[in-house]
Scaffold this active site. Structure first.
Site, mmCIF file in Angstrom:
data_model
loop_
_atom_site.group_PDB
_atom_site.id
_atom_site.type_symbol
_atom_site.label_atom_id
_atom_site.label_comp_id
_atom_site.label_asym_id
_atom_site.label_seq_id
_atom_site.Cartn_x
_atom_site.Cartn_y
_atom_site.Cartn_z
ATOM 1 N N ARG A 160 -53.496 -44.929 43.278
ATOM 2 C CA ARG A 160 -52.953 -44.198 44.438
ATOM 3 C C ARG A 160 -51.453 -44.018 44.279
ATOM 4 N NH1 ARG A 160 -53.095 -47.037 48.953
ATOM 5 N NH2 ARG A 160 -53.666 -48.960 47.889
ATOM 6 N N HIS B 107 -58.422 -54.405 50.078
ATOM 7 C CA HIS B 107 -57.903 -53.409 49.142
ATOM 8 C C HIS B 107 -58.737 -52.145 49.304
ATOM 9 C CE1 HIS B 107 -56.524 -51.503 45.512
ATOM 10 N NE2 HIS B 107 -55.728 -52.517 45.237
#
Ligand SMILES: Cc1cc2nc3c(=O)[nH]c(=O)nc-3n(C[C@H](O)[C@H](O)[C@H](O)COP(=O)(O)OP(=O)(O)OC[C@H]3O[C@@H](n4cnc5c(N)ncnc54)[C@H](O)[C@@H]3O)c2cc1C
Length: 573
Positions: A258, A236
């Site tokens: 994001r 991640h």
């Protein structure tokens, strides 16, 4: 050794384990069901830690076909397509079950429909969530229902070996350790579900809960089962970098940051993703993680050797409202996510690989079922954010149904192979015969070698080095004793056992990574940076033979579409 028996034994109390327990009880209320778990039911595992949410095609304009396409394209066509199809279709039922039967409250739009947010790598905003701490809602409601039903619990019981019946043709039960007393317990069962949730905690930076050490995969290897896609470890991009003295380092800041438009900045304060992918920060996790490591290797880093995530341009009040949990997590570590910059680094998050299993959750060993993060094939070469908890709840439910349906005809109580139990107990007791050693130092060595040589960038020489180092580490572990004069709540013993599982599964990852001489999905080889043509695509399969990890390839079955094809009409695509 204590002996217990139950019709259905479920190992693990994450989304997969608890859904399985409830479904089994619903289909066959007369069967006894026991959930055995290393931690406390409802308080451990990664489902509780789910932040961003749950992928499911619900909204007008979205469809199971579109979700399927995103899943197999994200998985670089390595997925077992029938499993992926089951995931996207049954998720539509599961989310209703979660809301209407279990009582989960997910965030809603003003018109009352379920709110679905953007997640990277998806062509539609389909991630159902409860703020940014979705897993707590799911696991609390599941746990309440399990407590309310006639389901037995063995908490702080660690499974250590799958024990075959005499003759070896089927599973007889599971050898466990009652961690509170240190006593060995053999639980005989007609059907067993492996749902211990994988978890790449062998890397220096990692996100999964501390109770996870790949025990399920290690037990499956020891029991002679095949694991697939083990080279596919997902990193991640935004692990928190908060210093080496806190376990908060490595924990994940959710994908929605994001997705909502958060920027990644180098140490120089500038965005850099345009140098790597046109989708910028919303590219898939593998691409963003590689870009970040490349940027770090260029030396464009923050004071602690990471990068920044920047949400300031989205408005501090909105960030506080939308990402309350993340803002608080960062504040705990001295960072202001809403109004400042937070240091991040890629972190090992999820294993796409795992036990080979079928759509009904059966495995090659009669009596053993598998579901959730312990399994391989659903996600192929990469998992979309939001498909993890969908996977565990979808297949957990299916496993519960399957076990309950399988037992009347096939599920007998079988007598265990006594020599297998004795061997498994002897293996667990190895450290009792040796002088106390430094288990922490061995763990650090594992972290470093997996991060450096089997991490985001890989090549043959590093992987070979890791192979040798892992065998050496395993041997050293076998000569390392533990602290304390009692096995009751002996955490160094548990740590030793954790390391044994992690080293074995690390060997499986390394072997599969060496065998895949191309770059695909989460697996990147600096010495083979290209992706080979999809026509003859094969997945890796590893197994254990006389203590040696063996790896082979098997062709991917394109049961629904071939690479380049789509289930969507042109208009929908
Ligand atoms: C921080 C974080 C955030 C995440 N966010 C998302 C997200 O937003 N969306 C998404 O889709 N996915 C997310 N995931 C992934 C998701 O959590 C997993 O895909 C999923 O929850 C796994 O469910 P599971 O039931 O297979 O395993 P888990 O929920 O991890 O449960 C495993 C269980 O097995 C038990 N266990 C382990 N070893 C043993 C043993 N030897 N004996 C007995 N019991 C054992 C554990 O104690 C635990 O109870 C996230 C993961 C993390 C770590």
């Amino acid at each position: 050794m204590k002996r217990l028996s139950t019709d259905i034994l479920i190992l693990g109390s994450g989304g997969a384990g608890l859904f399985a327990a409830l479904h089994a009880k619903k289909v066959a209320p007369g069967l006894s069901v026991t959930v055995a778990v290393k931690g406390l039911l409802g308080k451990c595992g990664c489902t509780r830690m789910v932040q961003g949410g749950y992928n499911v095609a619900l909204a007008p304009g979205d469809s199971a076909e579109r979700h399927f396409m995103d899943t197999v394209e994200g998985g670089k066509f390595l997925n077992e397509q029938d499993l992926a199809w089951t995931l996207v279709t049954v998720a539509q039922l599961r989310i209703r079950e979660l809301e209407s039967e279990l009582g989960c409250f997910f965030d809603r739009n003003p018109d009352g429909t379920i709110h679905q947010k953007a997640f990277a790598g998806q062509t539609f905003d389909r991630t159902v969530h409860k703020g940014d701490l979705t897993g707590i809602e799911i696991i609390n409601r599941l746990a309440e229902q399990v407590w309310a039903h006639d389901i037995a619990r063995l908490e702080e019981h660690r499974a250590v070996a799958l024990i075959r019946a005499r003759g070896g043709d089927a599973l007889a039960g599971v050898l466990m350790i009652d961690m509170r007393s240190g006593e060995f317990v053999f639980v005989q069962a007609r059907a067993v579900l492996l749902a211990t949730g994988g978890g790449p905690t062998m890397y220096k930076y990692h996100t999964p809960s501390g109770d996870k050490s790949c025990d399920g995969m290690a037990m499956a290897l020891q029991a002679g089962l095949d694991l697939r896609d083990m080279e596919m470890v997902q990193f991640h991009p935004t692990g928190l970098l908060a210093g080496c003295e806190t376990r908060m380092t490595g924990t994940v800041l959710e994908e929605g940051l994001r997705g909502a438009g958060g920027y990644l900045l180098g140490g120089d304060g500038r965005r850099f993703m345009h140098n790597y992918d046109p989708r910028l920060e919303r590219a898939t996790r593998d691409i963003v993680s590689r870009a970040m490591i490349a940027e770090i290797r260029r030396g464009n880093t923050t004071p602690n050797g990471g990068l920044w995530i920047d949400m300031r341009h989205l408005g501090a009040a909105d960030v506080r409202r939308l990402f309350k949990g993340m803002v608080e997590r960062c504040a705990d570590c001295g960072f202001d996510l809403a109004g400042g910059l937070v240091e991040v680094i890629p972190t090992a998050h999820y294993m796409m690989g795992g036990v080979v299993f079928a759509q009904d959750c059966t495995t090659a060993l009669p009596g053993l079922f598998a579901a959730g993060e312990d399994t391989g094939g659903v996600h192929g070469g990469n998992r979309l954010g939001g498909n993890g908890v969908a996977n565990s709840t979808v297949f957990g439910g299916i496993a519960g149904d399957s076990m309950a349906a399988w037992i009347p005809e096939h599920g007998r109580f079988r007598e265990p192979d006594g020599s297998a139990i004795a061997a498994a107990i002897a293996a667990c007791r190895i450290p009792l015969d040796h002088p106390q050693g430094d288990i922490g130092a061995l763990r650090e060595r594992l972290y470093e070698l997996m991060w450096e040589d089997v991490g985001i960038f890989r090549d043959a020489s590093g992987l070979r080095r890791a192979e040798g180092a892992l065998v050496a580490l395993d041997e050293e572990l076998d000569h390392t004793g533990i602290a304390g004069d009692t096995l009751a709540f002996n955490l160094t013993w548990q740590d030793w056992l954790n390391l044994k599982s992690l080293v074995l599964v690390s060997r499986a990852i390394t072997s599969a990574a060496l065998a895949r001489e191309e770059s695909r999905g989460a697996h990147f080889r600096s010495d083979f940076p290209a992706t080979t043509p999809d026509e003859n695509l094969a997945f890796t399969k590893v197994w254990l033979a006389d203590g040696v990890i063996v790896c082979d390839h098997e062709p991917v079955r394109f049961t629904r579409i071939r690479p380049g094809e789509s289930l969507l009409g042109n208009a929908a695509a």
